[in-house]
Design an enzyme around this catalytic site. Structure first.
Site, short mmCIF file in Angstrom:
data_model
loop_
_atom_site.label_atom_id
_atom_site.label_comp_id
_atom_site.label_asym_id
_atom_site.label_seq_id
_atom_site.Cartn_x
_atom_site.Cartn_y
_atom_site.Cartn_z
N ASP A 177 1.47 15.19 11.57
CA ASP A 177 1.87 13.90 12.13
C ASP A 177 0.97 13.74 13.33
O ASP A 177 1.14 14.42 14.34
CB ASP A 177 3.34 13.93 12.57
CG ASP A 177 3.78 12.56 13.06
OD1 ASP A 177 3.03 11.97 13.86
OD2 ASP A 177 4.83 12.07 12.64
N HIS A 178 -0.02 12.86 13.21
CA HIS A 178 -1.07 12.87 14.25
C HIS A 178 -0.53 12.46 15.62
O HIS A 178 -1.16 12.73 16.63
CB HIS A 178 -2.28 12.04 13.83
CG HIS A 178 -2.14 10.56 13.99
ND1 HIS A 178 -1.48 9.78 13.09
CD2 HIS A 178 -2.56 9.72 14.96
CE1 HIS A 178 -1.52 8.52 13.48
NE2 HIS A 178 -2.16 8.46 14.62
N HIS A 240 6.21 9.14 12.95
CA HIS A 240 5.70 9.13 14.32
C HIS A 240 6.80 8.87 15.36
O HIS A 240 6.94 9.59 16.35
CB HIS A 240 4.62 8.06 14.49
CG HIS A 240 3.49 8.18 13.52
ND1 HIS A 240 3.00 9.39 13.10
CD2 HIS A 240 2.74 7.24 12.89
CE1 HIS A 240 1.99 9.18 12.25
NE2 HIS A 240 1.82 7.89 12.11
C1 BG6 Z 1 -0.73 5.64 10.82
C2 BG6 Z 1 -0.13 4.45 10.12
O1 BG6 Z 1 -0.02 6.80 10.50
O2 BG6 Z 1 -0.67 5.43 12.24
C3 BG6 Z 1 -0.85 3.18 10.53
O3 BG6 Z 1 -0.21 4.62 8.72
C4 BG6 Z 1 -0.89 3.03 12.02
O4 BG6 Z 1 -0.24 2.04 9.93
C5 BG6 Z 1 -1.39 4.31 12.69
O5 BG6 Z 1 -1.74 1.96 12.33
C6 BG6 Z 1 -1.24 4.23 14.19
O6 BG6 Z 1 -1.90 5.33 14.77
P1 BG6 Z 1 -2.54 5.22 16.22
O7 BG6 Z 1 -2.99 6.61 16.51
O8 BG6 Z 1 -3.64 4.23 16.15
O9 BG6 Z 1 -1.45 4.76 17.13
#
Ligand code: BG6
Length: 483
Positions: A177-178, A240
């Protein structure tokens, strides 16, 4: 302040889906930056694996292009890029057949960390896991990295966990989960557990409410087909935002250890109350600002999928009984702004006449952009005129605090990939966590599906549908401005 870079053990990292979008945008640029920072030893290698028949040189050319496109100019050092490209290899592989696996096995070395990144459609996760073990490419010490979406409901997540478990032990599985790799998200744990200041106040007795916002300006263009089956609830909340909620609400783990941290997060997810229909607002963006409406992007004119969602959530345990957590996330909103705001309660008694000037203490943890922390406190308005109160922020901007080093901070993906090589699972989701998150999510989605609820329209460039404002007004509270 210079960040300390400790090289990781030598590795062979195989990227399935090595020519795909995520690999181009995030994985290879991130690996190059870690290489530049001195974190990769000279004998570490990265092996791209995908269906296309490419030579090593063809593959290196695609990675060179990705670096040119997605790494900032100040980090583009031609000699270093050339050196980095020599670490790359390529194997054409058939994820659902036998082709390429023997060649991949021949490439793998003994005595180095073997990691396999599944940057492919989730439908291929099981096939790749099976073939890795069937062809003896992976060993008992190998690690696999699995991208989201991890299932689309509890049943599919369970099935996927069971499939992976046939070939790999839980200690070998890194579910990404980044958001957990973001600098400020990790700081949340440091703020809570490395200071005595906040923890005594971190409970319903002193916290009025918590707001978690992940606002984006982009729409779903280009990803419409995937997104329409997912919507904001599955795409952002189940993973997230749930992780952010867990880090705010969890009890102190006994140690900063993968299972200790994940045990505490799991308890939070299990303590979540079901969400009442009146505590959910879903939205879908209209056309505007030269862009089409959600329904044009989703290629489904009758889509009822939400591109925005706001929820009022309760964590039913001793610490949080009575403190609502308000979550909202959406696409094509006014600004790209992600933050957590913890609003504290009023002091029990005011000794000042200037009650009007009084505002709550708020701790804002800003994830992006302008990462940092701001604590809003009351002080006396400077100068004559008696004791008038005003609110000022105590500011800690990471960009200011770190100066030039700020640009060197690894992005979420590169940090997480290095954690895989180090064998540290703290920032990865455990199987039971993912399942618990789906067990909470499923009835919410089933509920609005059964009721036939439709999302409310909102104009792009706004802060979302009107009803989302009501969700808080009703409780005598207000969302923070999205900016
Ligand atoms: C991804 C989603 O996991 O996270 C996207 O699939 C979203 O829809 C993105 O735009 C948001 O990531 P970040 O790091 O740009 O906030």
């Amino acid at each position: 302040m210079v960040s300390r870079v400790i090289p990781v053990e030598p590795f062979d990292l195989v990227i399935f889906g090595g020519t795909g979008d995520l690999a181009r945008r995030k994985i290879f640029p991130g690996l190059y930056r870690r290489f530049l920072a001195g974190q990769m030893t000279a004998d570490s290698r990265i092996i791209g694996a995908a269906r296309a028949e490419l030579s090593d040189d063809d593959f290196r050319a695609t990675v060179a292009k990705a670096i040119a496109e997605f790494v900032s100019e100040s980090r583009q050092d031609p000699a270093m890029i050339a050196e980095f490209l020599t670490r790359l290899h390529y194997v054409a592989i058939d994820a659902t057949g036998a082709g390429g696996w023997a060649a991949l096995k021949d490439l793998m070395r003994e005595g180095v960390v073997r990691a396999f990144y599944f940057s492919v459609a989730p439908t291929l996760f099981g096939d790749i896991a099976l073939r890795l073990s069937q062809h003896g490419v992976a060993d008992a010490a190998s690690r696999i990295v699995v991208e989201k979406p991890f299932g689309r409901d509890l049943a599919s997540a369970r099935a996927l966990n069971a499939t992976l478990a046939l070939h790999f032990d839980e200690t070998q599985i890194y579910r990404i989960d980044h958001y957990l790799g973001k600098e400020t998200v990790q700081n949340l744990m440091a703020v809570r557990f490395a200071n005595i200041l906040f923890e005594p106040l971190w409970k319903a007795e002193y916290v009025d409410h918590v707001q978690i916002t992940v606002a984006e300006t982009v729409g779903v263009e280009g990803r419409g087909a995937y997104y329409d089956k997912s919507g904001a609830m599955r795409d952002m909340v189940q993973n997230h935002m749930m992780q952010l909620l867990c880090l705010i609400a969890m009890e102190p783990p006994y140690h900063f250890d993968p299972n200790a941290v994940r045990d505490e997060k799991l308890k939070v997810i299990r303590a979540l109350d079901p969400v009442r229909p009146q505590d959910i607002v879903r939205g879908q963006y209209l056309a505007g600002g030269g862009q089409g409406a959600y329904t044009a992007h989703s290629e489904n004119p009758h889509s009822t999928t939400e591109s925005y969602i706001a929820l009022r959530v309760h964590v039913s345990n001793w610490r949080w009984k009575g403190t609502p957590f308000y979550l909202r996330t959406g696409k094509r909103l006014r600004a790209r702004a992600s933050e957590i705001a913890i609003t504290f309660k009023e002091p029990p008694h005011s000794i000042f006449d200037d009650a009007q000037g009084w505002r709550e203490n708020v701790l804002v943890i800003r994830l992006q952009p302008d990462e940092g922390m701001h604590l809003k406190v009351m002080i006396k308005e400077p100068g004559p005129g008696g004791m008038r109160l005003m609110q000022v922020p105590l500011d800690m901007s990471f960009a200011d605090a770190l100066g030039d080093d700020h640009d060197d901070l690894p992005d979420a993906y590169e940090r997480l990939i290095m954690d895989v090589i180090r064998g540290n699972q703290t920032l990865f989701m455990r199987g039971d966590e993912v399942e618990a998150a789906w067990a909470w999510t499923d009835p919410i989605i089933e509920g609005w599906t059964a009721r036939g609820d439709k999302p409310q329209s909102y104009d792009p460039g706004t802060s979302g549908p009107e009803d989302a404002l009501m969700l808080m007004h009703r409780d005598g509270r207000r969302w923070r401005e999205i900016r």
